[in-house]
Design a protein around this motif. Sequence first.
Motif, short mmCIF file in Angstrom:
data_model
loop_
_atom_site.label_atom_id
_atom_site.label_comp_id
_atom_site.label_asym_id
_atom_site.label_seq_id
_atom_site.Cartn_x
_atom_site.Cartn_y
_atom_site.Cartn_z
N UNK A 9 38.43 40.45 37.17
CA UNK A 9 37.71 40.90 38.37
C UNK A 9 38.66 41.20 39.54
N UNK A 10 38.32 42.24 40.30
CA UNK A 10 39.04 42.55 41.54
C UNK A 10 38.26 41.97 42.70
N UNK A 11 38.87 41.04 43.44
CA UNK A 11 38.16 40.34 44.51
C UNK A 11 39.09 40.15 45.71
N UNK A 12 38.56 39.50 46.75
CA UNK A 12 39.37 39.16 47.92
C UNK A 12 39.16 37.69 48.27
N UNK A 13 40.23 36.94 48.38
CA UNK A 13 40.14 35.52 48.76
C UNK A 13 40.36 35.38 50.26
#
Lengths: 425, 301
Positions: free
Chosen positions: A295-299
């Motif tokens: 998955x491509x996400x942002x933390x």
Amino acid sequence: MSNTTGEKSYLDMELLRFTTAGSVDDGKSTLIGRMLYDSKSIFEDQYEAIEESSKRKGDENVNLALLTDGLRAEREQGITIDVAYRYFATPKRKFIIADTPGHIQYTRNMVTGASTANLALILIDARHGVVEQTMRHTFIASLLGIPHVVFCINKMDLVDFDEAVFNKIKADVEAFASKLDVKDLRFIPISALKGDNVVNKSENTDWYNGGTLLYLLETIHIGSDHNHIDCRFPVQHVIRPQSDKYHDYRGYAGRISGGVFKPGDGITVLPSGFTSKIKSIDTFDGPIDEAFAPMSVTFTLEDEIDISRGDMIVRDNNKPEVSQDVELMLCWMNDKALVSNGKYALKHTTNDVRCMVKSVQYKVDVNSLHRIEDDKDIKMNDIARVTLRTTKPLLFDRYSRNRVTGSIILVDEATNETVAAGMII
Amino acid sequence: MKSYNLTHLKELESEAIYVIREVAAQFENPALLFSGGKDSIIVAHLARKAFYPAKLPFPLVHIDTGHNFPETIDFRDKYVEKIGAELIVGSVQESIDEGKVVEEKGYNASRNGLQTVTLLDTIEKHKFDVAMGGARRDEEKARAKERFFSHRDEFGQWEPKNQRPELWNIFNGNKNFGEHFRVFPISNWTEMDVWQYILHENIELPMLYFAHEREIFMRDNVIMAKCDFIPQKETEQTENRVVRFRTIGDMTCTGAVDSDAGTLEAIIEEVSATRVTERGTRADDKRSEAAMEDRKKQGYF
């Protein structure tokens, strides 16, 4: 209602990437052509166009290879030079085929096609059994960590669908594959030309209890192909909106390379070693409860710490290896041979470093799998075990454990060409 | 044990977002080529996802042939305003006025090929070092050989026989001064994936994609929209028909299909039943077997 069911089914579909390798006459094009044709993935205008071309070239049958040979040079020479990507779907799954030429001089194309595959399809002519090419393709599948390898024993119609022939080939493959690292081996007796066990179950092989090739492709379990144990998040890009609403927002964007991350998880940032907790996992569609590969996400994190591209966010209790000395299997991909003690640019996850080739241990004879220790000239299509020394420590896992954090490419600093692909041991 | 699986659309989305973020990270001055067609709308949508909650870190670039459907231009302007992006327009008309290109003549004249010069000029003028676009490998056989990161030399040319190998998800955007890249984040999507994604995400499209009544005429078995840019022959009768467009390019080279599909659901049903590729309606691809490869080598999108 048909719309609702239609929508539901496509929202349940998985993606399977597989690679095929083969040379002229082994029936690979026929097999791919049949799968595309039987799944209605060849369009009429495409079919008419190749029918027309086949006629012009004097072919008796419609040459399905023309579908994939997209470049003028390929059509003129009647060979596949490059990796061709083909797409088809059944109601259960969507498939991406990386179709590669099988001849030894195209080892680098096979390696390229195999790098993203979950599954390799290897054709064996039932009349000839295991040949050099079978060994080579299986070795490459194993080297590139493809989890599933399916051997299609083709042209069974030419050996009267003889079970003994099938069993002999199966035993031969198992004998040499035992020396390799392939997790899941499958065998299917088929006739690509006649269609036996490709899409429909054959009436000629009542001794075979397994499913057809398409059934296997549709049902083989691929959910465990990613590493969901070791948490790895290479930071790709830092998001700073600089708008009034998100004035203090600082997000770390990237694609999960392994493990499962959740808000509240304690994390360590490498190489700095700073620790913090995940505050939120953000996406355009809203925050989410967990994120896993790919998955491509942002933390966002609880603490403000200095993080930039190339850093890796991991869990406190499970860290990758950190080292400037890296052992790997290298596939050379360029006309210009490897320069021993030469310097190259190295790309690994989101990191750019430089490296020096410190030593070449041995070269692999891709047909016999023997180690060649007295010839250390690494040229195009060679596969070798080498040691590199990098300018900065790499944060990596063994390739056999994680295909994302265990792979690198080398780039020639003068031409900027990608000259080699490496799997970390 | 819980199974961690992504659906095929989620996996394709994640891959595209990864590619777009790589572009922002590896290049200094990216641009997103935006034609107002569904594929570039998807790439723009994915780019919004990639940088949320920040705005797009690059402008949208439209190469305007002057022969666009008015509906496309209308959509473009509204879309750019909605997402708060910067729009840069490269004009083929200007290239013609400046004498950089010569317009084709005759009944089948098209400005499609001229776009290449305007595109390369626009890239040079704004010093873009990478241009992202919505090309897909399933569209056309030369495009099936494209890399995600596709290198262009200092003349903007593509060298298909000597492409860099592309492995795993490691993208090599290294280049020398004056060279640039074309990047295709939705390389692995099919026409069906695009439509399913549009439906799933409820993405707004120009009305041209939906069935509507329009004045048309037939040429070489292709349904052409009546417009001022195409000289009609006397034998080519204008009629009213309910049609829609599967792809949107110039009015001079984009054919329509007979269709009463007025909703996304109906379009998906139509696409899954159709037996002709979407570029089958594009006159620009039909000029020869290698028409696309030749144009791409020169720097066409």
